[in-house]
Design an enzyme around this catalytic site. Structure first.
Site, PDB file in Angstrom:
ATOM      1  N   ASP A 155       0.835  -1.214   0.000  1.00 56.43           N
ATOM      2  CA  ASP A 155       0.000   0.000   0.000  1.00 56.43           C
ATOM      3  C   ASP A 155       0.865   1.258   0.000  1.00 56.43           C
ATOM      4  O   ASP A 155       1.722   1.439   0.860  1.00 56.43           O
ATOM      5  CB  ASP A 155      -0.883  -0.059   1.254  1.00 56.43           C
ATOM      6  CG  ASP A 155      -1.679   1.210   1.513  1.00 56.43           C
ATOM      7  OD1 ASP A 155      -1.814   2.034   0.594  1.00 56.43           O
ATOM      8  OD2 ASP A 155      -2.164   1.365   2.649  1.00 56.43           O
ATOM      9  N   HIS A 181      -3.795   4.623   6.783  1.00 54.91           N
ATOM     10  CA  HIS A 181      -2.684   4.104   5.989  1.00 54.91           C
ATOM     11  C   HIS A 181      -1.347   4.483   6.629  1.00 54.91           C
ATOM     12  O   HIS A 181      -1.189   5.581   7.174  1.00 54.91           O
ATOM     13  CB  HIS A 181      -2.738   4.668   4.564  1.00 54.91           C
ATOM     14  CG  HIS A 181      -4.011   4.350   3.835  1.00 54.91           C
ATOM     15  ND1 HIS A 181      -4.146   3.230   3.053  1.00 54.91           N
ATOM     16  CD2 HIS A 181      -5.193   4.997   3.802  1.00 54.91           C
ATOM     17  CE1 HIS A 181      -5.372   3.210   2.544  1.00 54.91           C
ATOM     18  NE2 HIS A 181      -6.024   4.279   2.984  1.00 54.91           N
TER      19      HIS A 181
END
Length: 558
Positions: free
Chosen positions: A195, A371
């Site tokens: 990611d 994130h």
């Protein structure tokens, strides 16, 4: 088949070079495993489009090879395309408990729940998908029950992180399984897909628990009504709002369809804990003292039809924003949504509300990302120790920065692949190379239409929105080629007819001259007549107005 004869390919049909629409494919000979099937919301130029999903032409052409779809977590950009994909390739779904609950609600709404095979997985599960063995590891994100995926192939181990951060004090006390990640890394990992969303952000991402403290601080100081707007799927944040409401003796009402659905599913599956009597119906809010009210709402992205936006415009059926209310927007705008959020904040302030936004409250942040930032991305790379690295889930600048981070921790620059959707990396004999490109792109969804709106339709919509349309209606005689009636010119979105009579009279004259000249030269094919009318009229209108409306000639013969 021996290891040397196997070829493992990795490519993305969505989620590389963009935010959203995640779909990644790992193929080993005749076995295909798909990771995620998300959607993304339309860009500004996609006029009238509701959502965008990946083009799955490659999967449809190879449907007999697809062994299953693994879903890493329950966000829309990872599950939102499933109901569309499964109509074309009916394959088993593998997901964790909460993710499966959210998926089942979507499939039920689409009418395909009974036809879909669904399998529950946990961080300890192992499943066999042809020549590929899949196992999982727990990660932290802004929704519970997230996993990374470890695929054991004949060529080596391939790891996909899913969306992740390393939260040392998670709200649900379920820390990321760092030990398992390190164990996978110790076995030797061929390739890591990771990611990249926050690859440009230095340091560490804050803990979700810190948001709960900031929200409680607002509850402690505010005496009026409190409206909290956040992503419906951020179950941890929703839990902390309920916890603060209980602590400060407030009742909570829920507005917004997606918020109601996610809260109901999360409570039913045991991921959200709310004491009896805390939730009240929206109709009861006006009967309670202001200091006892919390309104939990969708609309943190300023969506025009969301509950918060409608409340701000006094257009909600049951609840209005009142002077003295405090609104907490516990989110930051997704790129592209900034102006919608700003418009909503302005409207809230105009009606007299106090607004806490921008990621900061009086004494702390009311939003943190789900994130990982740069230090967490480096940590993941050091735990997994991949030979090859493919950054995913992010725009190209994020992928590039993630590649630089990988170099810093020791991945060879030639072993880092910055891909576009459809680019293929092939592994054979332990080495990687770029393979042939597969078909990838966007499928646009407009209402009930899936894929029936393409670039040409969008171009026409853009043209209509900019310069309007002129419809030219003419009736010709089939026998002698004379004009029987018209031309009649209808203008929509181009000029105001009553104030432009001279312009339209001249346009009428040009159409008549053009048709007469064509007939004098024995040009009588409809396509030629229409093209001549469009060309001549278009030149005239541009000279007079510097606009290029869409010109639609309708020619009839009797």
């Amino acid at each position: 088949m021996s290891k040397l004869h196997s070829v493992v390919s990795i490519f993305a049909l969505g989620g590389v070079g963009e935010i959203g629409k995640n779909m990644y494919v790992v193929q080993c000979d005749d076995d295909i495993v798909v990771i995620d099937a998300g959607l993304k919301f339309p860009e500004e130029e996609m006029l009238g489009i509701d959502m965008v999903i990946p083009d799955i032409t490659y999967l449809e052409e190879n449907r007999d090879k697809v062994r299953g779809i693994i879903i890493t977590h329950g966000h829309e950009d990872h599950i939102g395309g499933l109901s569309y994909v499964l109509r074309h390739i009916n394959v088993p779904i593998y997901a964790t408990k909460l993710t499966l609950g959210l998926i089942e609600a979507k499939l039920k709404e689409a009418g395909i729940l009974a036809d879909t095979k669904r399998h529950l997985i946990t961080g300890d599960s192992t499943i066999t998908l042809g020549k590929i063995t899949a196992s999982f590891f727990r990660v932290n994100h802004s929704i519970p029950d997230c996993v990374g995926v470890c695929l054991d192939t004949p060529e080596g181990i391939i790891v996909h992180t899913g969306d992740f951060k390393f939260d040392q004090t998670p709200v649900n006390n379920q820390a990321a399984d760092i030990a398992k990640m390190a164990e996978i890394g110790s076995r030797g990992v061929l390739c890591l897909l990771s990611d990249s969303t926050n690859a440009e952000r230095p340091g560490f991402t804050g803990s979700e628990r810190s948001v709960g403290e900031a929200i409680k601080d607002v509850f402690h100081k505010v005496t009026g009504r409190i409206i909290v707007s956040t992503f419906a799927s951020n179950v941890h944040r929703v839990q902390q709002v309920f916890d603060a409401a209980v602590e400060y003796n407030r009742k909570v009402t829920i507005v917004g369809r997606s918020m109601v659905n996610v809260i109901n599913i999360s409570r039913e599956l045991g991921y959200l804990h709310v004491p009896e009597g805390v939730i009240v119906e929206p109709e009861e809010v006006n009967k309670l003292p202001a200091e006892q009210v919390v309104i939990l709402s969708t609309g943190s992205q300023g969506e025009p039809m969301s509950a918060l936006t409608r409340m701000a415009r006094s257009a909600h059926r049951k609840i209005d924003i009142l002077p003295g209310d405090t609104v907490i927007i516990a989110a930051t705008p997704i790129p592209g949504n900034e102006k919608y959020v700003a418009r909503t904040i302005d409207q809230l302030l105009r009606v007299g509300a106090e607004v806490i936004y921008g990621g900061h409250g009086p004494n702390g942040k009311v939003h943190v990302s789900g994130h990982g930032s740069q230090e967490e991305l480096r940590l993941m790379l050091n735990l997994i120790k991949p030979k090859y690295f493919i950054p995913v889930h992010g725009e190209f600048r994020m992928l590039r920065m993630h590649g630089i981070l990988a170099e810093q921790v020791g991945v060879a620059p030639e072993n880092i692949f910055l891909l576009d959707n459809g680019d293929t990396v092939e592994f054979s004999g332990g080495t990687a190379r770029l393979g042939s490109k597969v078909h990838a792109g966007n499928v646009l969804i407009d209402g009930l239409g899936v894929g029936d709106v393409g670039n040409i339709v969008l171009r026409d919509r853009k043209l209509l929105s900019q310069d309007g349309i002129l419809v030219v209606v003419v009736t010709l005689s089939k026998q002698n080629g004379t004009i029987l009636s018209g031309p009649d010119i209808i203008s929509r979105g181009f000029v105001y007819v009553r104030e432009s009579e001279e312009l339209l009279d001249e346009a009428n004259r040009i159409v008549t001259q053009t048709l007469q000249k064509c007939m004098d030269e024995n040009v009588n094919e409809w396509s030629s007549l229409k093209n001549n009318v469009k060309d001549n009229l278009g030149r005239f209108l541009y000279d007079q107005t510097r606009r290029r409306p869409m010109i639609l000639p309708i020619i009839m013969e009797v």
